[in-house]
Design a protein around this motif. Structure first.
Motif, PDB file in Angstrom:
ATOM      1  N   ARG A   1       7.343 -13.253  -0.231  1.00  0.00           N
ATOM      2  CA  ARG A   1       5.982 -12.996   0.248  1.00  0.00           C
ATOM      3  C   ARG A   1       5.939 -11.643   0.946  1.00  0.00           C
ATOM      4  N   TYR A   2       4.877 -10.908   0.709  1.00  0.00           N
ATOM      5  CA  TYR A   2       4.653  -9.625   1.361  1.00  0.00           C
ATOM      6  C   TYR A   2       3.207  -9.556   1.846  1.00  0.00           C
ATOM      7  N   ARG A   3       3.020  -8.821   2.929  1.00  0.00           N
ATOM      8  CA  ARG A   3       1.683  -8.390   3.328  1.00  0.00           C
ATOM      9  C   ARG A   3       1.765  -6.890   3.505  1.00  0.00           C
ATOM     10  N   PHE A   4       0.914  -6.153   2.788  1.00  0.00           N
ATOM     11  CA  PHE A   4       1.013  -4.704   2.847  1.00  0.00           C
ATOM     12  C   PHE A   4      -0.371  -4.075   2.718  1.00  0.00           C
ATOM     13  N   PRO A   5      -0.516  -2.850   3.251  1.00  0.00           N
ATOM     14  CA  PRO A   5      -1.790  -2.148   3.075  1.00  0.00           C
ATOM     15  C   PRO A   5      -1.988  -1.765   1.621  1.00  0.00           C
ATOM     16  N   ARG A   6      -3.237  -1.653   1.213  1.00  0.00           N
ATOM     17  CA  ARG A   6      -3.536  -1.267  -0.173  1.00  0.00           C
ATOM     18  C   ARG A   6      -3.404   0.246  -0.312  1.00  0.00           C
ATOM     19  N   VAL A   7      -2.174   0.681  -0.192  1.00  0.00           N
ATOM     20  CA  VAL A   7      -1.827   2.101  -0.274  1.00  0.00           C
ATOM     21  C   VAL A   7      -0.689   2.258  -1.259  1.00  0.00           C
ATOM     22  N   ASN A   8      -0.878   3.103  -2.239  1.00  0.00           N
ATOM     23  CA  ASN A   8       0.194   3.523  -3.131  1.00  0.00           C
ATOM     24  C   ASN A   8       0.363   5.015  -2.894  1.00  0.00           C
ATOM     25  N   GLN A   9       1.459   5.387  -2.249  1.00  0.00           N
ATOM     26  CA  GLN A   9       1.633   6.776  -1.860  1.00  0.00           C
ATOM     27  C   GLN A   9       1.659   7.708  -3.078  1.00  0.00           C
TER      28      GLN A   9
END
Length: 382
Positions: A283-291
């Motif tokens: 499980r992950y929680r991450f910002p909707r950012v793809n660098q």
């Protein structure tokens, strides 16, 4: 009857194994089986559900070939020239959802790694078919944390061109305030839609950073909703989704501050996402950012790839072109620990995510040869 090339047959198997994001197991298990058939030393599913194949050939570098196995929805069946999951061969093309994006590349990589091992490659070859690339990159994020390599070749469709990176993506949620009232006496309220319209007009005029191989940042509004709803209610809040594509120099927090400057009353946040593997283990929680990602042009890993691809394409009677992808990929997640990522893949990117998705069969034969030579070049350069 002429025998079908191994890479084409495997690509067909993968296309026929329907694998929407989050439910990739039909394709990942198919790929693991193929690794075993091809004589890989290890073939398994990791805890995230990624398909991993490893060939160990003594001392030398660890080279990873990577692609994703999840696909976007097929859309209206009536719009496909051939059934979306048929893997049909027609008109010199291999058809189907995932053919171009990007199961054909994964198939070519799997066969090419075996070819390179048989041709004297010294080192370790890894082929990884990851999950959930289309929805945040859970598979690639997990892979980077648990499996080391010295260089990664990403097979996203590139029309057989050498790719060094792409712009990033930042999903921002913009809220504009208002005050609800009866639409028959709108003067008692404040219409959030007008505030949203003024914000959008300012966004359209906003000058964004530009320059370098990645071009320019862009900000595209993609959704607008209001609340509390009702055709006879002045909306008290408007919410806008902005798809922001950033160049390397334009960091996500800089982009956020730039949009905030357009309206002091706007509340702007970067979206977040919860991701879970198909079996619930990861499980992950991450910002909707793809660098944004751009491989150093003169880095050794890039130079070796450039020379090997140019030489191999020349022998195949193909031109060499170098550039960047216009869409985002797993490259930033794969490179998160400093591993250089270079790109090369069969298929025209413009066909991805459409009901015209297919890949030229002759692209597969070229890609198989190029991947083989890339592995051998990296092994020889160590």
């Amino acid at each position: 009857m002429e025998r079908m090339p191994e890479e084409v047959a495997l690509a067909q198997r993968l296309i026929r194994a329907e694998s929407p994001s989050g439910h990739e197991s039909p394709a990942t298990t198919e790929l693991v089986a193929a690794f075993a058939e091809l004589g890989y030393d290890e073939a398994y599913l990791d805890d995230a559900g990624n398909a991993i194949g490893i060939l160990r050939r003594g001392e030398g570098p660890t080279v990873m070939f990577n692609g994703h196995l999840d696909v976007v929805p097929a859309g209206d069946p009536g719009e496909w020239a051939y059934p979306a999951f048929s893997g049909a061969l027609a008109d010199g093309q291999l058809w189907g959802r995932g053919s171009c994006d990007m199961k054909a590349a994964v198939a070519c990589m799997a066969v090419a790694a075996r070819d390179a091992g048989d041709a004297g490659f010294s080192g370790t070859l890894i082929v990884s078919g990851v999950v959930q690339e289309e929805v945040g990159g859970l598979g690639a994020r997990f892979l980077t944390e648990h499996l080391h390599s010295d260089v990664i070749v990403l097979g996203e469709p590139s029309n057989l061109e050498f790719k060094l990176g792409h712009r990033g993506r930042v999903e921002m949620l913009v809220e504009l305030p208002g005050r609800i009232a009866h639409a028959a006496k709108a003067s008692l309220g404040e219409n959030a839609l007008y505030n949203a319209a003024r914000f959008l007009a300012a966004l359209e005029r906003c000058e964004l950073p530009s320059g370098g191989p990645l071009g320019a940042s862009t900000a595209t509004p993609t959704d607008l909703t209001t609340s509390p709803g009702g055709a006879n209610v002045v909306p008290g809040k408007a919410s806008i989704t902005v798809d922001y594509r950033n160049i390397v120099e334009d960091e996500p927090q800089m982009a956020l501050a730039r949009l905030e400057s357009l309206d002091s009353r706007a509340r702007i946040v970067i979206g977040e996402e919860d991701a879970v593997s198909e079996d619930g283990k990861v499980r992950y929680r991450f910002p909707r950012v793809n660098q944004a990602y751009l491989a150093p042009t003169e880095a050794p890993a890039v130079t070796v790839a450039r020379e090997a691809i140019k030489e191999t394409l020349g022998r195949c009677g193909r031109p060499f072109n170098e550039g960047v992808w216009w869409f985002a990929t797993d490259a930033p997640y794969l490179a998160a620990r400093g591993t250089p990522v270079v790109g090369f893949g069969p298929g025209e990117p413009e066909r991805a995510h459409t009901t015209r998705e297919c890949v030229p069969v002759d692209h597969l034969s070229v890609a198989r040869i190029v991947y083989r030579q890339l592995a051998l070049a990296y092994g020889a350069a160590a």
